[in-house]
Design a protein around this motif. Structure first.
Motif, PDB file in Angstrom:
ATOM      1  N   ARG A 324      43.719  31.739  24.783  1.00 28.82           N
ATOM      2  CA  ARG A 324      43.425  31.316  26.161  1.00 28.82           C
ATOM      3  C   ARG A 324      44.305  32.049  27.168  1.00 28.82           C
ATOM      4  O   ARG A 324      43.873  32.338  28.274  1.00 28.82           O
ATOM      5  N   SER A 327      43.039  36.152  27.479  1.00 30.36           N
ATOM      6  CA  SER A 327      41.593  35.976  27.279  1.00 30.36           C
ATOM      7  C   SER A 327      40.907  37.326  27.115  1.00 30.36           C
ATOM      8  O   SER A 327      40.934  38.176  27.989  1.00 30.36           O
ATOM      9  N   ASN A 329      37.113  38.490  25.467  1.00 31.67           N
ATOM     10  CA  ASN A 329      35.867  37.967  24.926  1.00 31.67           C
ATOM     11  C   ASN A 329      35.483  38.766  23.684  1.00 31.67           C
ATOM     12  O   ASN A 329      34.839  39.803  23.764  1.00 31.67           O
ATOM     13  N   ARG A 413      29.453  28.953  28.058  1.00 28.90           N
ATOM     14  CA  ARG A 413      30.340  29.383  29.152  1.00 28.90           C
ATOM     15  C   ARG A 413      30.919  30.775  28.903  1.00 28.90           C
ATOM     16  O   ARG A 413      31.244  31.495  29.847  1.00 28.90           O
ATOM     17  N   HIS A 414      31.055  31.152  27.641  1.00 30.06           N
ATOM     18  CA  HIS A 414      31.662  32.437  27.304  1.00 30.06           C
ATOM     19  C   HIS A 414      30.634  33.511  26.971  1.00 30.06           C
ATOM     20  O   HIS A 414      30.975  34.687  26.873  1.00 30.06           O
TER      21      HIS A 414
END
Length: 425
Positions: A324, A327, A329, A413-414
């Motif tokens: 987190r 971050s 992805n 959301r990701h």
């Protein structure tokens, strides 16, 4: 581990005199040394773990459901989502008549249905009418009613999103399976009513849904509303344009999370210390600020609950906190599985497979728990489908699909380039 190995080696010494001598030496010196080393390793691990500050866990939202008569008005941890739910309500016939004349929904009352999300969606799609009776001071009156989803509690969740943005905090999907199961009972058909009469009772037969009907239910969460005055007068901020308003949270408890409930134009940013919040705002006068206190839960002190306590809390692992903070992805199946398994709510499910398909025509068991985010980014009709296939570790109850929707919405959301859909394997 080392102690067990040493004990095992000692057992293999056949000479009992030598075994006793070596055992005395090991017990007197090496065992204490091993214990000391393990304690130092544990402290080093905790130090590394705590190096990454994780303020997110102060803003975990816990929810449950309670009947109105079982609510403790001085409970330390759980509070009604809408305080107005605790007030007694009366239905006036003249207001019902006015609503009917204006072709508006004439809401008789709100009820809770202990059904899963598929049954809820089926009921909403059918738009059925149910028979009922208005018991009045002038006798019973036969009526017909409809059920529509009550949006009051979903709107309370929606209000939190801009508040998190104003406070500069990352959003995490709210896991509230109960909020989606409230319905308004609307008066649809009835004979002429006398305005002078009083309604003493309302009886509605929901047919096959009758065993699932619950009256006077109130959703609870760990958010308490406060109003706090400035400490002293506002002072000019470093930019010489805005003003700093200092709010003390010492008496309310520094272990809890706090959100300033204000419009975006009234807050530039918020600074946080253990005992104070500093709101940088264009307002140059002292005033009262609305705070949302997200109470740090101590589950052993909550007491008996009739419905499950669920949350959006993450399990505190070092890798989760590290991911987190830095971050990135990582678009792999392993990362999606890790993302799902970080939540405590995932302990009853197992994500067994992730598949990308062009279309999915079957009925989905999940819905979007963040509609206020997805609406801003447009429709999903042209996107490929990410199928998240889950297996239940325990027997599924009536909120299983809703918790699954929470987990899928967090993945969504990701991965906005896909439309995420959850199915049972």
């Amino acid at each position: 581990m080392i102690k067990e190995l040493m004990i095992e080696r000692l057992r293999k010494i056949e000479d009992l005199e030598q075994r006793q001598l070596l055992k005395d030496i090991v017990s007197g010196v090496f065992v204490n040394l091993i214990d000391y080393q393990e304690e130092m390793n544990k402290r080093l691990e905790e130090r590394v773990f705590n190096e990454i500050e994780d303020v997110e866990n102060r803003f975990d939202i816990y929810v449950t459901l309670s009947s109105k008569e079982d609510i403790d008005p001085i409970h330390q941890y759980l509070f009604p989502m809408r305080p107005v739910d605790l007030e007694s309500k009366t239905i006036q016939i003249n207001k019902l008549l006015q609503s009917l004349e204006r072709n508006e929904q004439a809401v008789l009352y709100t009820l809770f249905l202990a059904c899963d999300s598929v049954q809820i969606q089926q009921l909403l799609t059918e738009e059925r009418l149910f028979n009922g009776t208005l018991v009045t001071t002038e006798g019973p009156i036969e009526i017909q009613v409809s059920l529509t989803r009550n949006m009051d509690y979903l709107q309370e969740i929606n209000k939190l999103y801009p508040i998190f943005q104003v406070n500069g905090l990352p959003w995490k999907t709210i896991n509230h399976p109960f909020a989606y199961k409230f319905f308004n009972v609307n008066l649809e058909k009835c004979p002429p009513l006398n305005e002078e009469a009083e309604i003493t009772d309302i009886i509605v037969d929901l047919q096959e849904y009758e065993p699932k009907k619950r009256l006077n239910m109130v959703p609870l969460w760990n958010i308490e509303r406060h109003e706090v005055k400035n400490i002293g007068f506002p002072v000019p901020a470093i930019d010489k344009v805005n003003y700093e308003h200092v709010l003390s949270i010492r008496k309310m408890g520094s272990e809890h999370g706090y959100l300033v409930e204000a419009d975006e134009e009234n807050v530039r940013y918020i600074k946080r210390t253990d005992n104070e919040l500093t709101v940088v705002s264009p307002q140059d006068k002292s005033g009262v600020w609305k705070l949302l206190k997200i109470v740090n839960m101590e589950e052993e002190k909550i007491g008996k609950l009739h419905y499950e306590l669920v949350s959006n809390r993450r399990i505190e692992h070092f890798m989760s906190k590290f991911a987190r903070k830095h971050s990135a992805n990582v678009k792999t199946k392993g990362e999606i599985i890790r993302m799902v398994n970080t939540f405590e709510a995932a302990n009853r499910f197992e994500l067994v497979d992730v598949e990308i398909v062009d279309s999915f025509l079957e009925a989905s068991f999940t819905y979007c728990a963040n509609p206020f985010i997805t609406e801003m980014l447009g429709e999903n009709s042209y996107k490929k489908i990410m199928l998240l296939k889950f297996k239940a570790k325990v027997e599924k109850d009536f909120i299983a699909n809703d918790i699954l929707s929470f987990l899928v919405s967090e993945v969504q959301r990701h991965f906005f380039e896909f439309k995420c859909v959850g199915v049972w394997q």
